[in-house]
Design a protein around this motif. Structure first.
Motif, short mmCIF file in Angstrom:
data_model
loop_
_atom_site.label_atom_id
_atom_site.label_comp_id
_atom_site.label_asym_id
_atom_site.label_seq_id
_atom_site.Cartn_x
_atom_site.Cartn_y
_atom_site.Cartn_z
N ASP A 169 -11.70 3.34 -3.01
CA ASP A 169 -11.89 3.53 -4.45
C ASP A 169 -13.34 3.31 -4.88
O ASP A 169 -13.61 3.07 -6.05
CB ASP A 169 -10.95 2.63 -5.24
CG ASP A 169 -11.35 1.15 -5.17
OD1 ASP A 169 -12.05 0.78 -4.22
OD2 ASP A 169 -10.95 0.39 -6.08
N GLU A 172 -14.32 5.75 -7.54
CA GLU A 172 -13.55 5.47 -8.75
C GLU A 172 -14.13 4.29 -9.50
O GLU A 172 -14.14 4.26 -10.74
CB GLU A 172 -12.09 5.22 -8.39
CG GLU A 172 -11.18 4.89 -9.56
CD GLU A 172 -10.98 6.07 -10.51
OE1 GLU A 172 -10.62 5.82 -11.67
OE2 GLU A 172 -11.18 7.22 -10.09
N GLN A 176 -15.20 4.23 -13.38
CA GLN A 176 -14.66 3.25 -14.33
C GLN A 176 -15.77 2.46 -15.00
O GLN A 176 -15.69 2.12 -16.19
CB GLN A 176 -13.69 2.30 -13.62
CG GLN A 176 -12.43 2.97 -13.08
CD GLN A 176 -11.43 3.32 -14.16
OE1 GLN A 176 -11.58 2.93 -15.31
NE2 GLN A 176 -10.42 4.08 -13.81
N ASP A 272 -2.56 6.75 -6.92
CA ASP A 272 -2.71 5.34 -7.28
C ASP A 272 -2.54 5.07 -8.76
O ASP A 272 -2.33 3.91 -9.15
CB ASP A 272 -4.09 4.83 -6.83
CG ASP A 272 -5.23 5.49 -7.59
OD1 ASP A 272 -6.07 4.77 -8.17
OD2 ASP A 272 -5.30 6.74 -7.61
N GLN A 273 -2.62 6.10 -9.62
CA GLN A 273 -2.64 5.85 -11.06
C GLN A 273 -1.29 6.17 -11.70
O GLN A 273 -0.70 7.24 -11.47
CB GLN A 273 -3.75 6.68 -11.70
CG GLN A 273 -5.14 6.28 -11.18
CD GLN A 273 -6.26 6.80 -12.04
OE1 GLN A 273 -6.10 6.99 -13.24
NE2 GLN A 273 -7.41 7.03 -11.42
N GLN A 288 3.70 5.59 -6.02
CA GLN A 288 2.44 5.04 -6.49
C GLN A 288 1.88 4.06 -5.46
O GLN A 288 2.57 3.16 -4.98
CB GLN A 288 2.63 4.31 -7.82
CG GLN A 288 1.30 3.84 -8.44
CD GLN A 288 1.46 3.22 -9.81
OE1 GLN A 288 2.56 3.16 -10.35
NE2 GLN A 288 0.35 2.77 -10.38
N ALA A 294 -7.78 0.81 -10.35
CA ALA A 294 -6.81 1.24 -11.34
C ALA A 294 -5.58 0.34 -11.38
O ALA A 294 -4.82 0.37 -12.34
CB ALA A 294 -6.39 2.69 -11.06
N ASN A 295 -5.38 -0.43 -10.33
CA ASN A 295 -4.24 -1.33 -10.26
C ASN A 295 -4.65 -2.80 -10.22
O ASN A 295 -3.88 -3.65 -9.80
CB ASN A 295 -3.39 -1.01 -9.02
CG ASN A 295 -2.68 0.32 -9.15
OD1 ASN A 295 -1.76 0.46 -9.92
ND2 ASN A 295 -3.16 1.30 -8.39
#
Length: 296
Positions: A169, A172, A176, A272-273, A288, A294-295
């Motif tokens: 990630d 990502e 973010q 994952d989202q 998921q 994201a988690n």
């Protein structure tokens, strides 16, 4: 010579992912363990209805139809051993040749993934999925209310998100923290530097090996990602660096994934989202991957 799981694709799966035990699970989660066991015992000879992952399991087991044992599916469940009788009875009623199971009566089952050499763990229990991912195993929380898989009997179609699923990630996190322009600049600058592996690289590699088997059942893989140009290049080059060929790639640039997955008709999609998973579950079986920023 003892049986070995070496060189096989091994899927560990909870009873709720394989069968529709949602009514029974509500009793289990109420804390009435005795009532749950009594209900399962009462229904011991009643086969449970198919769960969201059953069509995928049936197709994977078809790789063993010629006598070559390429795929092993093992029940890995918090159920008690008596309830396990109903699980195996239900498997037989649905034509699934399952021989192995581990039933922990409420204890965390993830610790058995190592001895099983599992390439994938599917469960409807989020805590078990997180524990499996923390231990380094590809795992996903299935959405039990997912739309059932489309009919394509001779082909398994499995779709993956990219960041935090196939890949780490890292990108990502840039998105973010700093937004889309920074993300695109970051990925363009590093377009020729492979992304680090995400939790599902190992499962994709196992599927890639299985794709070479001489079998009537075929596998088709797809990358379905919110990335768009120019960030697409790094994703493709990463797969090239891994010597893995994806059959389809969709760079959707933030478009809703569900309609594209409905057109693809996957037997399973991993993301994952939660937002993408809710959209995907309206199109087909969805899991998921509970890792990444994201988690958090």
């Amino acid at each position: 010579m003892p049986f070995t799981l070496d060189n096989k694709l091994v899927v560990a799966i909870s009873s709720r992912a394989l069968f529709d035990f949602e009514e029974e699970n509500r009793v289990f989660e109420s804390g009435e363990a005795a009532a749950y066991m009594a209900l399962q015992l009462e229904r011991l000879e009643t086969a449970a209805a198919a769960g969201v992952a059953l069509p995928l399991v049936k197709k994977l087991l078809a790789f063993n139809a010629d006598g070559e044992h390429r795929v092993e599916v093992v029940i890995l469940s918090r159920n008690d051993p008596v309830s396990g009788l109903r699980v195996f009875h239900s498997a037989g009623a649905h034509g699934l040749k399952l021989e192995r199971g581990v039933f922990t009566q409420g204890r965390e089952p993830y610790r058995y993934l190592g001895p099983l050499k599992a390439n994938l763990f599917l469960s409807a229990n989020t805590d078990d999925v997180r524990a499996a991912l923390d231990a380094g195993f590809p795992a996903a929380h299935v959405y039990p209310d997912s739309v059932r898989a489309a009919e394509h009997p001779d082909e398994i179609r499995i779709a993956f998100d990219g960041d935090a699923v196939l890949f780490s990630d890292e990108a990502e996190r840039v998105f973010q923290a700093d937004g889309l322009p920074a993300f695109h600049a970051h990925e363009a600058a590093l377009s020729r530097e492979p992304l680090a592996a995400g939790p599902f690289k190992a499962f994709l590699e196992a599927l890639h090996r299985l794709q070479s088997a001489e079998s009537p059942m075929k596998i088709r893989t797809a990358l379905v990602t919110a990335r768009s140009a120019p960030a697409h290049e790094r994703a493709i080059r990463t797969l090239m660096d891994w010597h893995i060929q994806i059959d389809e790639a969709m760079f959707l640039g933030g478009l809703e994934k569900g309609p594209f997955l409905a057109a693809l008709g996957p037997d399973f999609f991993f993301d994952d989202q939660a937002g993408h998973c809710r959209s995907a579950a309206l199109a087909g079986p969805t899991g998921q991957v509970l890792v990444g920023i994201a988690n958090g």
